[in-house]
Design a protein around this motif. Structure first.
Motif, PDB file in Angstrom:
ATOM      1  N   TYR A  75       0.830  -1.211   0.000  1.00  0.00           N
ATOM      2  CA  TYR A  75       0.000   0.000   0.000  1.00  0.00           C
ATOM      3  C   TYR A  75       0.858   1.253   0.000  1.00  0.00           C
ATOM      4  O   TYR A  75       0.663   2.162  -0.814  1.00  0.00           O
ATOM      5  N   LEU A  85     -20.289  15.824 -11.551  1.00  0.00           N
ATOM      6  CA  LEU A  85     -20.702  15.320 -12.855  1.00  0.00           C
ATOM      7  C   LEU A  85     -21.155  16.428 -13.774  1.00  0.00           C
ATOM      8  O   LEU A  85     -21.345  16.238 -14.958  1.00  0.00           O
ATOM      9  N   THR A 126     -12.159   5.738  -1.067  1.00  0.00           N
ATOM     10  CA  THR A 126     -11.769   4.623  -1.925  1.00  0.00           C
ATOM     11  C   THR A 126     -10.261   4.441  -1.818  1.00  0.00           C
ATOM     12  O   THR A 126      -9.563   5.289  -1.285  1.00  0.00           O
ATOM     13  N   PHE A 127      -9.765   3.305  -2.291  1.00  0.00           N
ATOM     14  CA  PHE A 127      -8.386   2.916  -2.016  1.00  0.00           C
ATOM     15  C   PHE A 127      -7.536   3.023  -3.268  1.00  0.00           C
ATOM     16  O   PHE A 127      -7.989   2.653  -4.353  1.00  0.00           O
ATOM     17  N   MET A 135     -22.661  12.468  -6.419  1.00  0.00           N
ATOM     18  CA  MET A 135     -21.848  13.670  -6.422  1.00  0.00           C
ATOM     19  C   MET A 135     -21.275  13.949  -5.040  1.00  0.00           C
ATOM     20  O   MET A 135     -21.620  14.936  -4.407  1.00  0.00           O
ATOM     21  N   LYS A 136     -20.425  13.071  -4.618  1.00  0.00           N
ATOM     22  CA  LYS A 136     -19.798  13.235  -3.311  1.00  0.00           C
ATOM     23  C   LYS A 136     -18.310  13.461  -3.490  1.00  0.00           C
ATOM     24  O   LYS A 136     -17.729  13.035  -4.477  1.00  0.00           O
ATOM     25  N   ARG A 137     -17.730  14.058  -2.480  1.00  0.00           N
ATOM     26  CA  ARG A 137     -16.273  14.123  -2.450  1.00  0.00           C
ATOM     27  C   ARG A 137     -15.731  12.698  -2.321  1.00  0.00           C
ATOM     28  O   ARG A 137     -16.360  11.847  -1.698  1.00  0.00           O
ATOM     29  N   VAL A 138     -14.576  12.470  -2.933  1.00  0.00           N
ATOM     30  CA  VAL A 138     -13.932  11.151  -2.862  1.00  0.00           C
ATOM     31  C   VAL A 138     -12.565  11.332  -2.214  1.00  0.00           C
ATOM     32  O   VAL A 138     -11.742  12.107  -2.694  1.00  0.00           O
ATOM     33  N   PHE A 139     -12.347  10.627  -1.123  1.00  0.00           N
ATOM     34  CA  PHE A 139     -11.085  10.720  -0.396  1.00  0.00           C
ATOM     35  C   PHE A 139     -10.314   9.407  -0.486  1.00  0.00           C
ATOM     36  O   PHE A 139     -10.907   8.332  -0.502  1.00  0.00           O
ATOM     37  N   SER A 140      -8.994   9.505  -0.460  1.00  0.00           N
ATOM     38  CA  SER A 140      -8.184   8.330  -0.130  1.00  0.00           C
ATOM     39  C   SER A 140      -8.280   8.131   1.384  1.00  0.00           C
ATOM     40  O   SER A 140      -8.691   9.049   2.101  1.00  0.00           O
ATOM     41  N   PRO A 141      -7.900   6.947   1.884  1.00  0.00           N
ATOM     42  CA  PRO A 141      -7.953   6.765   3.348  1.00  0.00           C
ATOM     43  C   PRO A 141      -7.133   7.845   4.067  1.00  0.00           C
ATOM     44  O   PRO A 141      -7.553   8.363   5.108  1.00  0.00           O
ATOM     45  N   LEU A 185      -6.226   7.189  -7.174  1.00  0.00           N
ATOM     46  CA  LEU A 185      -7.469   6.506  -6.838  1.00  0.00           C
ATOM     47  C   LEU A 185      -8.127   5.990  -8.110  1.00  0.00           C
ATOM     48  O   LEU A 185      -7.950   6.561  -9.182  1.00  0.00           O
ATOM     49  N   PRO A 186      -8.890   4.915  -7.989  1.00  0.00           N
ATOM     50  CA  PRO A 186      -9.520   4.340  -9.196  1.00  0.00           C
ATOM     51  C   PRO A 186     -10.563   5.271  -9.815  1.00  0.00           C
ATOM     52  O   PRO A 186     -10.886   5.149 -10.977  1.00  0.00           O
ATOM     53  N   PHE A 187     -11.097   6.159  -9.025  1.00  0.00           N
ATOM     54  CA  PHE A 187     -12.005   7.158  -9.604  1.00  0.00           C
ATOM     55  C   PHE A 187     -11.935   8.404  -8.744  1.00  0.00           C
ATOM     56  O   PHE A 187     -11.489   8.354  -7.598  1.00  0.00           O
ATOM     57  N   GLY A 188     -12.366   9.503  -9.318  1.00  0.00           N
ATOM     58  CA  GLY A 188     -12.226  10.765  -8.610  1.00  0.00           C
ATOM     59  C   GLY A 188     -13.569  11.298  -8.177  1.00  0.00           C
ATOM     60  O   GLY A 188     -14.601  10.665  -8.379  1.00  0.00           O
ATOM     61  N   GLY A 189     -13.540  12.446  -7.580  1.00  0.00           N
ATOM     62  CA  GLY A 189     -14.769  13.027  -7.085  1.00  0.00           C
ATOM     63  C   GLY A 189     -15.209  14.228  -7.911  1.00  0.00           C
ATOM     64  O   GLY A 189     -15.855  15.118  -7.385  1.00  0.00           O
ATOM     65  N   ILE A 232     -17.133   9.789   0.109  1.00  0.00           N
ATOM     66  CA  ILE A 232     -16.710   8.431  -0.223  1.00  0.00           C
ATOM     67  C   ILE A 232     -15.224   8.266   0.101  1.00  0.00           C
ATOM     68  O   ILE A 232     -14.442   9.201  -0.071  1.00  0.00           O
ATOM     69  N   SER A 292      -0.747   8.183  -4.891  1.00  0.00           N
ATOM     70  CA  SER A 292      -2.043   7.832  -4.319  1.00  0.00           C
ATOM     71  C   SER A 292      -3.153   7.865  -5.358  1.00  0.00           C
ATOM     72  O   SER A 292      -4.259   8.327  -5.101  1.00  0.00           O
ATOM     73  N   THR A 303     -16.083   2.595  -0.967  1.00  0.00           N
ATOM     74  CA  THR A 303     -16.537   1.889  -2.163  1.00  0.00           C
ATOM     75  C   THR A 303     -15.352   1.699  -3.092  1.00  0.00           C
ATOM     76  O   THR A 303     -14.429   2.507  -3.114  1.00  0.00           O
ATOM     77  N   ALA A 304     -15.396   0.614  -3.856  1.00  0.00           N
ATOM     78  CA  ALA A 304     -14.288   0.317  -4.768  1.00  0.00           C
ATOM     79  C   ALA A 304     -14.553   0.885  -6.148  1.00  0.00           C
ATOM     80  O   ALA A 304     -13.661   0.936  -6.983  1.00  0.00           O
ATOM     81  N   ARG A 305     -15.791   1.312  -6.388  1.00  0.00           N
ATOM     82  CA  ARG A 305     -16.078   1.799  -7.740  1.00  0.00           C
ATOM     83  C   ARG A 305     -16.929   3.062  -7.707  1.00  0.00           C
ATOM     84  O   ARG A 305     -17.600   3.355  -6.730  1.00  0.00           O
ATOM     85  N   GLU A 306     -16.838   3.779  -8.775  1.00  0.00           N
ATOM     86  CA  GLU A 306     -17.608   4.991  -9.014  1.00  0.00           C
ATOM     87  C   GLU A 306     -19.087   4.701  -8.824  1.00  0.00           C
ATOM     88  O   GLU A 306     -19.584   3.677  -9.286  1.00  0.00           O
TER      89      GLU A 306
END
Lengths: 249, 249
Positions: free
Chosen positions: A160, A178, B139-140, B92-98, A171-175, B137, A169, B85-88
């Motif tokens: 990791y 849309l 995601t990793f 419409m939320k912010r997406v953070f790494s851990p 990420l598989p998708f962003g925020g 959200i 870092s 979550t692992a996928r989109e």
């Protein structure tokens, strides 16, 4: 997201006991783009059906694993060797967290050197003579009340930190919203519309209207609305207002 | 190392299927000082012998776990809710790494608010309506070729980032040298001794002595020797020199 093949450190499991743990370690490697697995004398023999099954999507790593009779031969071709240990060994080595360890690892890989990280047996870890083969120690920041990580989890944390640093870092998708964030004019026009409808519905006590309107504008401003958000809320307000007019009509 | 009880986010497992995974998640929590486990309708019922057994040292977390019929009731008293979550999800939320998620989490906990993190079912994750309960959200950063983490590993990574941030990556032991770094005079005196013995052993070709001596001083300087190191090496040189004299004698 495409991630090119990474030049990464080898993971070396010394006398792992359970095939499942080897498989789960391989899976953890695959999660973070590590590919080279070395096994020192796995207790239950090799190949291992249990390892393949626990590796799930990472069967390729299991198939490509190389076997060694002892730790010394497993690190023979490496230029930088790190040993993971959960406890103090009385050895005068530098001690890195997994995050800190990425600096020397990346430095050596960048100049074409080979790097490997030793992980010990499930219960007893590495022997002191095996730790002695390493340039430095990696240990994990864990709560003292429950400091023991299982083998695959220790590999996971190293992978990791490796992948985080290597990809920034990724990420598989962003925020990304849309729809684009609404321009101010669209917001103000929505406020005018909303306040007009609320006037029509006799929502405001007349002396409170200015402050209530400003407070409600602030609530909507905190939403950081996109154009689509405004269209949606505007539609909802219209539906409520029309419904009222229909019922009244 | 003593770590005080941490004010930490709750871990919420939504319809976890296997007792083993609940136990391993609890163990991962304990590794990083998380204590509050909430379970939404575990498939195989509760309490679970398998969960207790997989939790090893973390039985207290399993015993203290609270049960909820659905995600909505499990988050009812929380002020900040994050969904892993692992996928989109098209939400419409912010997406953070851990790692990034620790900023808002710590901010809310610091002002006495309650925080929880939702983790979905082993295979299918969270449903969209469950994600909708969350402010943002998590995601990793995983390799796209093998993006799926198991439940306990996802909990482990969140706990790891939490504990790292909370304690400044406190390691269970450090890399302090066991003896103080040698003062320069002790080093220079060792060099004099070594070079004298090498002179006596006719080690240096006469015209090369100055450069060879300087190069060897550099090698030992790169060792960053402690006082104990110097005593040890000095003893080793003496043993070799005496041995030679005895054999010659």
């Amino acid at each position: 997201m495409a991630v090119p093949d990474l030049v990464a450190p080898a993971i070396i499991l010394v006398e792992p006991q359970m095939g499942e743990n080897i498989g789960m370690a391989a899976r953890a490697m695959a999660n973070f783009g590590l590919t080279e697995l070395r096994l020192v004398a796995p207790r239950d023999g090799w190949p291992s059906e249990k390892a393949v099954s626990a590796a799930a999507g990472a069967a390729k790593i299991i198939e490509g694993a190389r076997l060694y009779p002892d730790a010394r031969s497993a690190v023979a071709d490496l230029h930088l060797v790190l040993a993971t240990t959960a406890r103090e060994r009385g050895q005068m080595k530098r001690v890195f967290s997994p995050e800190e360890a990425m600096d020397p690892i990346r430095e050596r890989l960048a100049v074409g050197q080979q790097v490997g990280i030793l992980f010990g047996r499930e219960r007893t870890g590495l022997e002191n003579d095996e730790v002695s083969l390493a340039d430095a120690i990696v240990t994990f920041p864990v709560h003292p009340a429950c400091p023991s990580l299982n083998l695959a989890q220790a590999v996971l944390l190293v992978g990791y930190e490796w992948f985080k640093r290597e990809t920034g870092s990724a990420l598989p998708f962003g925020g990304e919203p849309l729809s684009p964030r609404a321009p101010r004019e669209m917001l103000v026009s929505f406020f005018d519309y909303l306040e007009g409808e609320l006037d029509g519905a006799a929502f405001y006590p007349p002396d409170k209207r200015p402050i209530m309107a400003r407070n409600m504008r602030d609530m909507f401003l905190r939403m950081e609305m996109t154009e689509q958000d405004i269209r949606t809320i505007r539609g909802a307000v219209r539906a409520l207002a029309e419904g009222r007019r229909v019922r009244k009509g």
